[in-house]
Design a protein around this motif. Structure first.
Motif, PDB file in Angstrom:
ATOM      1  N   CYS A  66      -0.015   8.235   2.912  1.00 46.14           N
ATOM      2  CA  CYS A  66      -1.338   8.053   3.487  1.00 46.14           C
ATOM      3  C   CYS A  66      -1.399   8.624   4.899  1.00 46.14           C
ATOM      4  O   CYS A  66      -0.561   8.324   5.744  1.00 46.14           O
ATOM      5  N   ALA A  75      -1.655   6.092   7.964  1.00 49.05           N
ATOM      6  CA  ALA A  75      -0.615   5.073   8.167  1.00 49.05           C
ATOM      7  C   ALA A  75      -0.032   5.094   9.571  1.00 49.05           C
ATOM      8  O   ALA A  75       0.108   6.147  10.189  1.00 49.05           O
ATOM      9  N   CYS A 112      -5.015  -2.095   3.206  1.00 49.39           N
ATOM     10  CA  CYS A 112      -5.072  -1.825   1.775  1.00 49.39           C
ATOM     11  C   CYS A 112      -4.068  -2.689   1.020  1.00 49.39           C
ATOM     12  O   CYS A 112      -4.245  -2.957  -0.161  1.00 49.39           O
ATOM     13  N   CYS A 167       0.847  -1.199   0.000  1.00 48.21           N
ATOM     14  CA  CYS A 167       0.000   0.000   0.000  1.00 48.21           C
ATOM     15  C   CYS A 167       0.882   1.249   0.000  1.00 48.21           C
ATOM     16  O   CYS A 167       2.077   1.158   0.218  1.00 48.21           O
ATOM     17  N   CYS A 205      -1.027   0.016   7.798  1.00 49.71           N
ATOM     18  CA  CYS A 205      -1.860   0.046   9.010  1.00 49.71           C
ATOM     19  C   CYS A 205      -2.954  -1.011   8.878  1.00 49.71           C
ATOM     20  O   CYS A 205      -3.095  -1.651   7.838  1.00 49.71           O
TER      21      CYS A 205
HETATM   22  S1  SF4 Z   1      -3.192   0.206   4.746  1.00 46.88           S
HETATM   23 FE1  SF4 Z   1      -3.256   1.989   6.029  1.00 46.88          FE
HETATM   24  S2  SF4 Z   1      -1.363   3.008   5.496  1.00 46.88           S
HETATM   25 FE2  SF4 Z   1      -1.766   1.632   3.842  1.00 46.88          FE
HETATM   26  S3  SF4 Z   1      -2.905   2.901   2.365  1.00 46.88           S
HETATM   27 FE3  SF4 Z   1      -4.360   1.792   3.640  1.00 46.88          FE
HETATM   28  S4  SF4 Z   1      -4.918   3.238   5.191  1.00 46.88           S
HETATM   29 FE4  SF4 Z   1      -3.001   3.952   4.306  1.00 46.88          FE
END
Ligand code: SF4
Ligand code: HEM
Lengths: 560, 174
Positions: A421, A424, A462, A415, A458
């Motif tokens: 992001c 994150a 994603c 991601c 996170c």
């Molecule tokens: S997993 Fe978390 S850090 Fe990665 S894009 Fe999705 S919201 Fe953002």
């Protein structure tokens, strides 16, 4: 592929006008931030760390060359010269200015594209098998059904403000390449005993902070009824899904709390009213849409092109690429080419404007003008003649798109993470690049073989870390970035959620940790066993031992 | 007098939306004269008296089930459905159910956090009356906002306003 008629075109044109007006009102102070947020989200527009981020819909991952050129144009004109392919087959731009978005949408509309419902609590882009129509194990082409569902879900007035996002995936082959078990609705095309087409329907799958594998709500919904059946599911969800807690708002939580049997009862009670109603699909409509997905004009060719055979024999680098990045095609003499976006010098899934333009040219020259985006963040030319593979490879190599690692350790999903992001906990791109740098020996990667490594910054997942054979999750420990490792996750027919192996690691430790995991695998594997099969057979213990050492594992056991 | 949108036209309207505070029990209420929407709880407590009263409507919050109104629909001329937040989309289903399953032909009014950006969806789901959030629009802005009713000229799906989907409404070229 599907081409817009005047109705489709009008809808996207009217959307551009609507969003232009909404943006104007926002900039004039007539809409507050809170009021504008859900509106812009329904158009794929997030406000991120550095700038807004715009997510463009690529319905079921299919792109025409002129659409790819438009994406290149947007990347060059409104962004910093690159785009990002997401795990939902969409395209993201990380740097557009809010004021420019209406113009970008107008450009997209000019090539039959849009950003409708790419974000927000609504029905999202419908995803599917990136090898639809060309895979040998396909029973039924999913693309017409995806398009039918796309039209039904676009601006559905009742389901524009659901409790949470809603993702539908469709698969029509023996192997699930659309992660249908981890979607709010997963649809598997099949035939009943009489040969009639229908869908096995899964519901309540999803990743995020509570990963859940979807459960079967119906083993066969005849094709005529798929819209009314989905509407019944959506209506029950819209009315009874939780809205008090963002983290419990996905349909998976409703399905879990009611139990699948009760949820099914409610859906089918609702379905009675819609079934056989006007939303029942007609043969004419399905035929109309399917007419857009006809077989291209394949030449009749020998199954093995002699030139291709000798080029492989003569050129080991080409042979290596074909072994990984060229896949079998159902038509003799043709092949499926994966253009890798996992060049270690770039963020996984990133592609530059120049590369996009080249890919569009290659699509025109070698693949009937079409390109596909995969949820594993690569691009695909689905219909290349074997005799042209060498030429495609030479071009792709010169453009940095021929990393010969498809399906290997360094073909990882990742991601955008902390670099872009706002949600994150930790960066993910540098971890991906560090792992790619550590494992840069091709022979070693080939020896390790098929493996999936997925990284999310996170819990929102994603980057699909829950279903990676190796999953890496960014966590926050007292404001520092740490990484938790899980093993045993898997997508496809044997979808499973990985299990965390133990305490988390600092960024600098990560390549070493992955190396230890791979060492354990190589030591443990039996002949012909893939990484995931070894993990399933041995369980996590040997891996914990390999990563944390004897003493640490014993100590943990005592404390447990 | 405040304005709202009824069947696509700007009209004056002074109906009150009666909101009980925590100290008021629905049973002990006396209603002042004039057009008013009472909460569902008040309706239930005073059905006998209120039935047939001129200018009376009942409003439901987004979690309240429209099915509970069904036995009384013949004696109610207007139902208002509340949007506590405009991202709470339950009332779209409620309105659609009132119109289709329960055959309600009286007024269905959208109240609460109502903005022009939802008008199109609301009208498609069977709302004929749209009462924007208090103070949100000047009369002139509301006049302009009428345009939002026509954001999309030919939607794909069947809904209350167009009971047939596009594929049944139009002969689409292959
Ligand atoms: S997993 Fe978390 S850090 Fe990665 S894009 Fe999705 S919201 Fe953002
Ligand atoms: C950069 C801005 C992004 C933000 C703010 C964001 C936000 C989120 C959030 C909040 C969730 C959890 C939703 C939930 O469980 O209800 C989520 C899930 C997800 N996102 Fe993102 N995301 C972003 C970028 C991306 C990108 C770039 C991709 C693809 C690479 C992506 C793909 C996904 C997927 C596949 C899921 C999991 C879906 C599921 O739970 O079933 N997102 N995202």
């Amino acid at each position: 592929m599907y081409r817009y008629d005047t109705y489709d075109q009008k809808i996207v044109d009217e959307r551009v006008a609507q969003f232009r007006e909404q943006t104007r009102r926002y900039l004039a102070g007539e809409l507050t931030d809170d009021e504008f947020r859900p509106l812009r989200l329904q158009n794929g527009l997030y406000i991120q760390r550095h700038a807004p981020m715009l997510r463009v819909a690529v319905p079921y991952g299919l792109l025409a060359s002129r659409q790819v050129r438009q994406l290149a144009h947007i990347a060059r004109t409104y962004d910093k010269g690159y785009a990002h392919i997401t795990t939902r087959q969409n395209v993201q731009f990380n740097w557009p200015a809010l004021e420019a978005v209406p113009e970008i949408l107008a450009g997209l509309a000019s090539v039959e594209m849009h950003a409708i419902q790419t974000s927000g609590a609504c029905i999202r882009n419908i995803t599917s098998d990136p090898f639809a129509g060309v895979a040998g194990d396909e029973h039924i082409d999913p693309r017409p059904w995806c398009e039918v569902l796309r039209q039904w879900s676009t601006f559905h007035p009742e389901f524009a403000f659901l409790p949470r996002k809603f993702k539908i995936a469709v698969n029509g082959a023996a192997e699930d390449r659309a992660v249908i078990q981890c979607h709010d609705i997963g649809l598997e095309l099949k035939r009943d005993a009489a040969g009639e087409i229908g869908f096995r329907v899964l519901v309540g799958g999803g990743m995020g902070r509570t990963p859940i594998i979807g459960e079967e709500i119906s083993d066969f919904v005849p094709w005529q009824h798929i819209i009314t059946y989905c509407e019944a599911i959506l209506r029950v969800y819209n009315r009874y899904g939780r809205r008090d807690n963002l983290y419990k708002a996905r349909i998976k939580i409703l399905v879990k709390s009611l139990g699948i049997a009760e949820f099914k009862r409610q859906v089918e009670e609702e379905w009675v009213f819609g079934k056989n109603g006007p939303n029942t699909l007609t043969e004419a409509e399905v035929a109309r849409v399917a007419g857009h997905f006809t077989t291209p004009a394949y030449a009749s060719l020998p199954a093995d092109d002699a030139g291709y055979v000798s080029q492989r024999a003569a050129n080991p680098a080409f042979a290596a690429w074909t072994r990984r990045n060229v896949l079998a095609h159902k038509v003799p003499g043709y092949a499926v080419v994966v253009l890798s976006l996992k060049n270690p010098a770039r963020a996984p899934g990133d592609v530059t404007a120049e590369q996009l333009d080249l890919v569009a040219d290659w699509a025109d020259a070698h693949s009937f003008g079409e390109v596909r985006a995969t949820h594993e963040q690569n691009l695909v030319l689905a219909d290349v003649r074997q005799s042209e593979l060498f030429a495609v490879w030479e071009k792709a190599r010169a453009a940095g798109l021929a990393t010969p690692t498809f399906g290997l350790l360094t073909d990882l999903i990742c991601c955008p993470g902390g670099d872009f992001c706002a949600l994150a906990n930790a960066k993910s791109i540098p971890i991906a690049n560090a792992i790619q740098a550590r494992f840069d020996d091709l022979d070693y990667l080939y020896d390790i073989g098929d493996i999936e490594l997925n990284i999310s910054g996170c819990m929102n997942s994603c980057g699909h870390h829950h279903v990676g054979h190796i999953g890496i999750l960014g966590v926050d420990k007292n404001g520092e970035e740490w990484y938790q490792v899980s093993l045993g996750g898997s997508q496809g027919n044997h979808t499973s959620i990985g299990k965390v192996i133990g305490r988390s690691f600092a960024a600098a430790e990560m390549p070493g940790v992955i190396a230890k995991i791979i060492d354990v695998y190589l030591a443990q594997r039996q002949a012909g066993e893939r990484f995931i099969e070894t993990v399933r057979r041995t369980g996590l213990e040997p891996f914990k031992l390999g990563v944390y050492g004897d003493a640490a594992v014993k100590e943990r056991k005592q404390n447990a | 007098m405040p304005k709202l949108i009824k069947n696509g036209q700007l009209v004056d309207d002074d109906a009150r939306i009666l909101v009980l505070d925590e100290t008021q029990a629905p049973e002990e209420l006396t209603l002042a004269a004039g057009p008013v929407f009472v909460p569902f709880a008040v309706w239930q407590a005073h059905k006998g008296q209120l039935s047939g009263r001129a200018g009376l409507g009942v409003w439901l919050d987004s979690h309240e089930d429209v099915a509970e109104l069904v036995p009384d629909l013949d004696s109610i001329s207007a139902v208002a459905l509340n949007f506590p937040k405009f991202t709470d989309g339950r009332a779209y289903s409620s309105a659609a159910l009132l119109r289709t399953r329960y055959g309600f032909t009286g007024e269905i009014r959208a109240i609460g956090d109502v903005m022009r950006d939802q008008f199109f969806f609301m009208q498609r789901c069977g709302f004929d009356t749209l009462q924007p959030k208090a103070g949100k629009y000047s009369d002139a802005q509301l006049e302009e906002a009428l345009a939002s009713l026509k954001d999309f000229s030919t939607p794909y799906q069947a809904a209350v306003d167009q009971p047939e989907p596009l594929f049944r409404r139009a002969a689409r070229a292959a």
